[in-house]
Design a protein around this motif. Structure first.
Motif, PDB file in Angstrom:
ATOM      1  N   MET A 176     -30.900  66.648 -48.717  1.00 16.10           N
ATOM      2  CA  MET A 176     -29.894  67.677 -48.626  1.00 16.10           C
ATOM      3  C   MET A 176     -29.850  68.230 -47.224  1.00 16.10           C
ATOM      4  O   MET A 176     -30.834  68.273 -46.523  1.00 16.10           O
TER       5      MET A 176
ATOM      6  N   PRO B 158     -26.637  76.385 -46.903  1.00 12.69           N
ATOM      7  CA  PRO B 158     -26.963  77.187 -48.083  1.00 12.69           C
ATOM      8  C   PRO B 158     -25.786  77.361 -49.039  1.00 12.69           C
ATOM      9  O   PRO B 158     -25.978  77.655 -50.196  1.00 12.69           O
TER      10      PRO B 158
ATOM     11  N   LEU C  26     -23.783  75.102 -50.277  1.00 12.35           N
ATOM     12  CA  LEU C  26     -23.797  74.051 -51.277  1.00 12.35           C
ATOM     13  C   LEU C  26     -24.718  74.429 -52.436  1.00 12.35           C
ATOM     14  O   LEU C  26     -24.381  74.256 -53.581  1.00 12.35           O
ATOM     15  N   THR C  27     -25.809  75.001 -52.150  1.00 11.89           N
ATOM     16  CA  THR C  27     -26.740  75.406 -53.187  1.00 11.89           C
ATOM     17  C   THR C  27     -26.171  76.558 -54.007  1.00 11.89           C
ATOM     18  O   THR C  27     -26.255  76.564 -55.213  1.00 11.89           O
ATOM     19  N   ARG C  28     -25.566  77.541 -53.320  1.00 12.99           N
ATOM     20  CA  ARG C  28     -24.968  78.662 -54.045  1.00 12.99           C
ATOM     21  C   ARG C  28     -23.809  78.183 -54.907  1.00 12.99           C
ATOM     22  O   ARG C  28     -23.638  78.636 -56.022  1.00 12.99           O
TER      23      ARG C  28
ATOM     24  N   ALA D 114     -23.424  75.248 -56.294  1.00  8.86           N
ATOM     25  CA  ALA D 114     -23.976  74.533 -57.444  1.00  8.86           C
ATOM     26  C   ALA D 114     -24.515  75.514 -58.480  1.00  8.86           C
ATOM     27  O   ALA D 114     -24.321  75.340 -59.679  1.00  8.86           O
ATOM     28  N   VAL D 115     -25.161  76.564 -58.002  1.00 15.63           N
ATOM     29  CA  VAL D 115     -25.710  77.564 -58.921  1.00 15.63           C
ATOM     30  C   VAL D 115     -24.580  78.300 -59.637  1.00 15.63           C
ATOM     31  O   VAL D 115     -24.622  78.527 -60.845  1.00 15.63           O
TER      32      VAL D 115
END
Length: 166
Positions: free
Chosen positions: A1, A5, A7-9, A11-12
């Motif tokens: 990855m 950040p 992308l992570t938020r 997805a969440v």
């Protein structure tokens, strides 16, 4: 990855929204299953089979009076009757008296033999249908095995079971 950040938020957030939506979705109903027939249908089929076996035994007795002795077949039908009565007792019902049976004492032996053969075929057909419709597997197996035995007698010459002389 990558170190991004967002992308992570993202997805969440998508996961957090997808979970409640999936939980609120209507569940599939099980429409492919059919309700099992009532146990009284099994009892009715067993009672009919008892009446048929009684009729066959009476006709075999009349044939014996006319000189056509079929002890093996009589023994097998008597065993069928005992098994059916036991199953009927296990089903919580009692056997009803069978319909009045014709008096065959004055009948000609060949005519009685034809009537007996026809009764055995009708009984086997009824037993096969009842076995397919039975709710209880043990009742289905019993009815099917008796039908198969009737068919075996029918297929053999003159009711001789497995070719043994009478």
């Amino acid at each position: 990855m990558s170190g991004d950040p967002r992308l992570t938020r993202r997805a969440v957030l998508l996961g957090a929204l997808a979970f409640p939506l999936a939980a609120c979705r209507p569940h599939r109903s099980v429409s492919g299953t059919t309700p099992a027939p009532h146990a009284s249908a099994d009892a009715d089929a067993l009672q009919q089979a008892v009446a048929d076996e009684e009729q066959l035994l009476l006709m075999l007795g009349r044939l014996a009076d006319l000189g056509d002795v079929r002890e093996q077949e009589r023994g097998v039908h008597a065993a069928h009757l005992a098994a059916l009565q036991k199953a009927l007792g296990d089903a919580g019902a009692t056997a009803t008296p069978s319909a009045p049976i014709d008096d065959y004492s004055s009948a000609h032996k060949n005519g009685l033999q034809r009537r007996f053969d026809r009764q055995r075929r009708v009984s086997a057909r009824r037993l096969r249908g009842s076995a397919l419709a039975a709710a209880d597997g043990s009742h289905a197996a019993l009815l099917a095995s008796i039908a198969a035995c009737h068919n075996t007698f029918e297929a053999s010459d003159g009711g001789q079971f497995f070719g043994s002389p009478q």
